[in-house]
Design a protein around this motif. Structure first.
Motif, PDB file in Angstrom:
ATOM      1  N   GLU A  26      64.387  53.929   6.639  1.00 16.31           N
ATOM      2  CA  GLU A  26      63.061  53.687   6.875  1.00 16.31           C
ATOM      3  C   GLU A  26      62.471  52.756   5.786  1.00 16.31           C
ATOM      4  OE1 GLU A  26      61.048  54.786   9.328  1.00 16.31           O
ATOM      5  OE2 GLU A  26      63.098  55.573  10.139  1.00 16.31           O
ATOM      6  N   ARG A  27      63.012  52.895   4.510  1.00 14.58           N
ATOM      7  CA  ARG A  27      62.519  51.868   3.619  1.00 14.58           C
ATOM      8  C   ARG A  27      62.903  50.538   3.711  1.00 14.58           C
ATOM      9  NH1 ARG A  27      60.884  56.262   3.024  1.00 14.58           N
ATOM     10  NH2 ARG A  27      59.311  55.150   4.208  1.00 14.58           N
ATOM     11  N   LEU A  28      64.108  50.331   4.326  1.00 16.71           N
ATOM     12  CA  LEU A  28      64.646  49.038   4.813  1.00 16.71           C
ATOM     13  C   LEU A  28      63.587  48.426   5.942  1.00 16.71           C
ATOM     14  CD1 LEU A  28      68.346  49.650   4.477  1.00 16.71           C
ATOM     15  CD2 LEU A  28      67.021  48.162   3.023  1.00 16.71           C
ATOM     16  N   LYS A  29      63.421  49.235   6.930  1.00 15.19           N
ATOM     17  CA  LYS A  29      62.565  48.759   8.017  1.00 15.19           C
ATOM     18  C   LYS A  29      61.096  48.413   7.484  1.00 15.19           C
ATOM     19  CE  LYS A  29      62.631  51.683  11.418  1.00 15.19           C
ATOM     20  NZ  LYS A  29      62.328  52.772  12.487  1.00 15.19           N
ATOM     21  N   GLU A  30      60.533  49.040   6.525  1.00 14.51           N
ATOM     22  CA  GLU A  30      59.065  48.830   5.925  1.00 14.51           C
ATOM     23  C   GLU A  30      59.280  47.387   5.359  1.00 14.51           C
ATOM     24  OE1 GLU A  30      58.246  51.947   3.094  1.00 14.51           O
ATOM     25  OE2 GLU A  30      57.920  53.423   4.632  1.00 14.51           O
ATOM     26  N   ASN A  31      60.384  47.090   4.794  1.00 13.45           N
ATOM     27  CA  ASN A  31      60.554  45.674   4.177  1.00 13.45           C
ATOM     28  C   ASN A  31      61.194  44.700   4.657  1.00 13.45           C
ATOM     29  OD1 ASN A  31      59.643  46.401   1.075  1.00 13.45           O
ATOM     30  ND2 ASN A  31      60.825  48.202   1.581  1.00 13.45           N
ATOM     31  N   LEU A  32      61.485  45.112   6.193  1.00 16.25           N
ATOM     32  CA  LEU A  32      61.955  44.145   7.012  1.00 16.25           C
ATOM     33  C   LEU A  32      63.107  43.392   6.595  1.00 16.25           C
ATOM     34  CD1 LEU A  32      58.753  41.897   7.899  1.00 16.25           C
ATOM     35  CD2 LEU A  32      59.647  43.835   9.114  1.00 16.25           C
ATOM     36  N   LEU A  33      64.061  44.574   5.933  1.00 15.63           N
ATOM     37  CA  LEU A  33      65.274  44.217   5.373  1.00 15.63           C
ATOM     38  C   LEU A  33      66.365  44.861   6.120  1.00 15.63           C
ATOM     39  CD1 LEU A  33      65.952  42.761   2.701  1.00 15.63           C
ATOM     40  CD2 LEU A  33      66.197  44.701   1.580  1.00 15.63           C
ATOM     41  N   LYS A  68      66.637  42.551  -5.475  1.00 17.47           N
ATOM     42  CA  LYS A  68      65.564  43.125  -6.096  1.00 17.47           C
ATOM     43  C   LYS A  68      65.084  44.310  -5.450  1.00 17.47           C
ATOM     44  CE  LYS A  68      61.377  41.176  -8.751  1.00 17.47           C
ATOM     45  NZ  LYS A  68      61.738  41.852 -10.099  1.00 17.47           N
ATOM     46  N   LEU A  69      64.625  43.897  -4.086  1.00 22.44           N
ATOM     47  CA  LEU A  69      64.013  44.860  -3.205  1.00 22.44           C
ATOM     48  C   LEU A  69      65.009  45.945  -2.858  1.00 22.44           C
ATOM     49  CD1 LEU A  69      61.514  44.749  -1.630  1.00 22.44           C
ATOM     50  CD2 LEU A  69      62.445  43.654   0.283  1.00 22.44           C
ATOM     51  N   LEU A  70      66.473  45.578  -2.872  1.00 25.23           N
ATOM     52  CA  LEU A  70      67.232  46.906  -2.735  1.00 25.23           C
ATOM     53  C   LEU A  70      67.141  47.846  -3.921  1.00 25.23           C
ATOM     54  CD1 LEU A  70      69.386  48.314  -0.999  1.00 25.23           C
ATOM     55  CD2 LEU A  70      71.131  46.842  -1.965  1.00 25.23           C
ATOM     56  N   ASP A  71      67.211  47.167  -5.108  1.00 29.74           N
ATOM     57  CA  ASP A  71      67.130  47.960  -6.229  1.00 29.74           C
ATOM     58  C   ASP A  71      65.756  48.897  -6.269  1.00 29.74           C
ATOM     59  OD1 ASP A  71      69.593  46.959  -7.222  1.00 29.74           O
ATOM     60  OD2 ASP A  71      68.734  45.593  -8.574  1.00 29.74           O
ATOM     61  N   LYS A 108      78.104  54.410  11.225  1.00 36.51           N
ATOM     62  CA  LYS A 108      77.040  54.823  11.867  1.00 36.51           C
ATOM     63  C   LYS A 108      75.860  53.621  11.926  1.00 36.51           C
ATOM     64  CE  LYS A 108      73.483  58.727  11.222  1.00 36.51           C
ATOM     65  NZ  LYS A 108      73.600  59.079  12.727  1.00 36.51           N
ATOM     66  N   VAL A 109      75.242  53.480  12.979  1.00 39.27           N
ATOM     67  CA  VAL A 109      74.280  52.305  12.902  1.00 39.27           C
ATOM     68  C   VAL A 109      72.650  52.999  13.070  1.00 39.27           C
ATOM     69  CG1 VAL A 109      73.620  50.154  14.085  1.00 39.27           C
ATOM     70  CG2 VAL A 109      75.903  50.932  13.824  1.00 39.27           C
ATOM     71  N   TYR A 110      71.937  52.499  12.131  1.00 40.21           N
ATOM     72  CA  TYR A 110      70.406  52.670  12.086  1.00 40.21           C
ATOM     73  C   TYR A 110      69.845  51.432  12.760  1.00 40.21           C
ATOM     74  CZ  TYR A 110      71.607  56.795   9.192  1.00 40.21           C
ATOM     75  OH  TYR A 110      72.157  58.066   8.825  1.00 40.21           O
ATOM     76  N   SER A 111      68.564  51.264  12.571  1.00 40.77           N
ATOM     77  CA  SER A 111      67.828  50.220  12.864  1.00 40.77           C
ATOM     78  C   SER A 111      68.074  48.947  12.069  1.00 40.77           C
ATOM     79  CB  SER A 111      66.208  50.481  13.171  1.00 40.77           C
ATOM     80  OG  SER A 111      65.596  50.801  12.112  1.00 40.77           O
ATOM     81  N   ASN A 112      67.905  49.232  10.887  1.00 46.32           N
ATOM     82  CA  ASN A 112      67.980  48.293   9.450  1.00 46.32           C
ATOM     83  C   ASN A 112      69.219  48.720   8.818  1.00 46.32           C
ATOM     84  OD1 ASN A 112      65.188  48.487  10.894  1.00 46.32           O
ATOM     85  ND2 ASN A 112      64.896  46.724   9.103  1.00 46.32           N
TER      86      ASN A 112
END
Length: 190
Positions: A26-33, A68-71, A108-112
């Protein structure tokens, strides 16, 4: 509600690991990552083989991404799930240098988020190379992997090991580990 397992704070069972991965996605999706992560060790044994009630960390290697975003996302995750320091453990990179080839499959595969894991044979080879004494779970994990893979001879085990790690890296510790492993499995691997 009180937690009777206060000494288990920071431990992640299968459900908590899956919650964490949902949250990360979910956090990755929000950040388009987009993120690819390969998980090893206890987290695999907890999620895939159901032989461990929980793990204290996620041994993993991250694919290329905005660090940086991942951290920042990982720090949020640590806070939200009340995880201990070192809950993400990238120290696996060091023993991976000994690997001749990686043999990964999608877990496992999620959206992001895409989670990969080594095949059971590679995981077994890595457990034998590590051959750490208790409280490490290498022996129990190797035992279960041998059962799962139907390994009955020392030769089968060494062939699998040699597919991933040079036999020259087997020392006295690994030899004793293999002998005890065979004995516990009901075979004579002297």
């Amino acid at each position: 509600m009180t937690n009777s397992n206060s000494n288990n704070i920071g431990l992640m069972d299968k459900d908590k690991l899956l919650e964490i991965f949902d949250y990360l996605n979910e956090r990755l999706k929000e950040n388009l990552l987009q993120l690819e992560i390969t998980i090893y060790g206890g987290s695999i044994m907890t999620m895939v083989y159901d032989n461990r009630p929980a793990t204290k960390d996620i041994d993993c290697v991250f694919g290329n991404t905005n660090t940086k975003l991942l951290d920042n996302i990982l720090a949020q995750t640590k806070f939200i799930f009340n995880l201990s320091e070192g809950w993400i453990n990238e120290e696996i990179k060091e023993p991976l240098k000994a690997i001749l080839r990686e043999d990964k499959e999608t877990y496992k595969v999620y959206s992001n988020l895409k989670i990969l894991k080594p095949r059971a044979e590679q995981l077994l080879a890595m457990k034998i190379l590590a051959a750490r004494p208790e409280p490490a779970k290498d022996f129990v994990d190797a035992f279960l992997l041998c059962k799962d893979l139907g390994i009955t001879t020392k030769n089968e085990l060494l062939t699998i090991f040699n597919n991933y790690i040079p036999l020259t890296l087997i020392g006295e510790r690994q030899i004793n580990f293999i002998k005890y492993l065979g004995k516990d499995l009901g075979y004579d691997w002297e």
